[in-house]
Write a protein that holds these residues in place. Sequence first.
Motif, PDB file in Angstrom:
ATOM      1  N   ARG A  31      31.941  40.145  39.875  1.00 60.70           N
ATOM      2  CA  ARG A  31      33.138  40.967  40.101  1.00 60.70           C
ATOM      3  C   ARG A  31      34.001  41.176  38.858  1.00 60.70           C
ATOM      4  O   ARG A  31      34.971  41.924  38.896  1.00 60.70           O
ATOM      5  CB  ARG A  31      34.033  40.322  41.159  1.00 60.70           C
ATOM      6  N   ARG A  54      44.937  30.721  38.052  1.00 62.12           N
ATOM      7  CA  ARG A  54      43.721  31.484  37.775  1.00 62.12           C
ATOM      8  C   ARG A  54      43.356  31.439  36.291  1.00 62.12           C
ATOM      9  O   ARG A  54      42.189  31.304  35.932  1.00 62.12           O
ATOM     10  CB  ARG A  54      43.932  32.932  38.244  1.00 62.12           C
ATOM     11  N   SER A  55      44.358  31.535  35.421  1.00 67.94           N
ATOM     12  CA  SER A  55      44.047  31.495  33.993  1.00 67.94           C
ATOM     13  C   SER A  55      43.543  30.108  33.586  1.00 67.94           C
ATOM     14  O   SER A  55      42.666  29.990  32.726  1.00 67.94           O
ATOM     15  CB  SER A  55      45.245  31.928  33.147  1.00 67.94           C
ATOM     16  N   ASP A 115      38.848  40.274  36.863  1.00 65.96           N
ATOM     17  CA  ASP A 115      39.841  40.756  37.821  1.00 65.96           C
ATOM     18  C   ASP A 115      39.507  40.359  39.253  1.00 65.96           C
ATOM     19  O   ASP A 115      40.394  40.309  40.107  1.00 65.96           O
ATOM     20  CB  ASP A 115      40.005  42.277  37.717  1.00 65.96           C
ATOM     21  N   GLY A 116      38.244  40.054  39.522  1.00 67.79           N
ATOM     22  CA  GLY A 116      37.829  39.647  40.858  1.00 67.79           C
ATOM     23  C   GLY A 116      37.927  38.150  41.108  1.00 67.79           C
ATOM     24  O   GLY A 116      37.571  37.679  42.182  1.00 67.79           O
ATOM     25  N   ASP A 158      34.502  39.143  29.318  1.00 68.59           N
ATOM     26  CA  ASP A 158      35.750  39.343  30.072  1.00 68.59           C
ATOM     27  C   ASP A 158      36.687  38.145  29.936  1.00 68.59           C
ATOM     28  O   ASP A 158      37.897  38.305  29.751  1.00 68.59           O
ATOM     29  CB  ASP A 158      35.475  39.577  31.558  1.00 68.59           C
ATOM     30  N   MET A 189      40.352  38.047  27.871  1.00 67.92           N
ATOM     31  CA  MET A 189      41.596  37.558  28.467  1.00 67.92           C
ATOM     32  C   MET A 189      42.204  36.449  27.604  1.00 67.92           C
ATOM     33  O   MET A 189      43.384  36.474  27.283  1.00 67.92           O
ATOM     34  CB  MET A 189      41.332  37.028  29.876  1.00 67.92           C
TER      35      MET A 189
END
Length: 184
Positions: free
Chosen positions: A26, A54-55, A29-30, A106, A110
């Motif tokens: 995903r 999340r990070s 972002d998923g 990804d 980030m």
Amino acid sequence: MTRERADAARNRAKILAVAAGIVATRGIDGLAMADVAAASGVGVGTLYRRFGDRSGLAYALIDAKEREFQESFLAGPPPLGPGAPPGERVRAFLHALTDRTFAQLDLLLMAETAGPYARFGGAYEAYHRHLAMLIGQALPEADAAFTADALLAPLTANLVSHRGRTPAELKAGFDGLLTGLFPG
């Protein structure tokens, strides 16, 4: 240093495997904490206590792969690890770093864009020291620190993403540069 309990280590490994699978299918972002918790069989609270947010989970994914990568160039078999001539090790390192970058593009994008100096943390410094050491061994007259920065620059996640080059194109570009640096 406190040693992690065996069940906690198994849960951590399971959580990271699930999170990696979600990111692979995903994208970053998923990656949702609730989805990771459900698929891992742990509570959302456990996930937040363990990783913060999340990070934090994303950084844990990066860290796990980073440890494997650093082990490979510090102590793995040649030509990436010790035992090969410096020029061969530089080439093997840049090829392996290209693969490592694309494997988590990804996540690295980030992480590298989280702040003005985020790119230049521990991993970058380890890469830089390693390359500068190898370049200094092979080319004592060179500015090894500058050359290491120049070789690492094409692998910043934002430039890789922006230029859209494939791993094969980047590796071929490095090979051309390295032929000029390490002739014969």
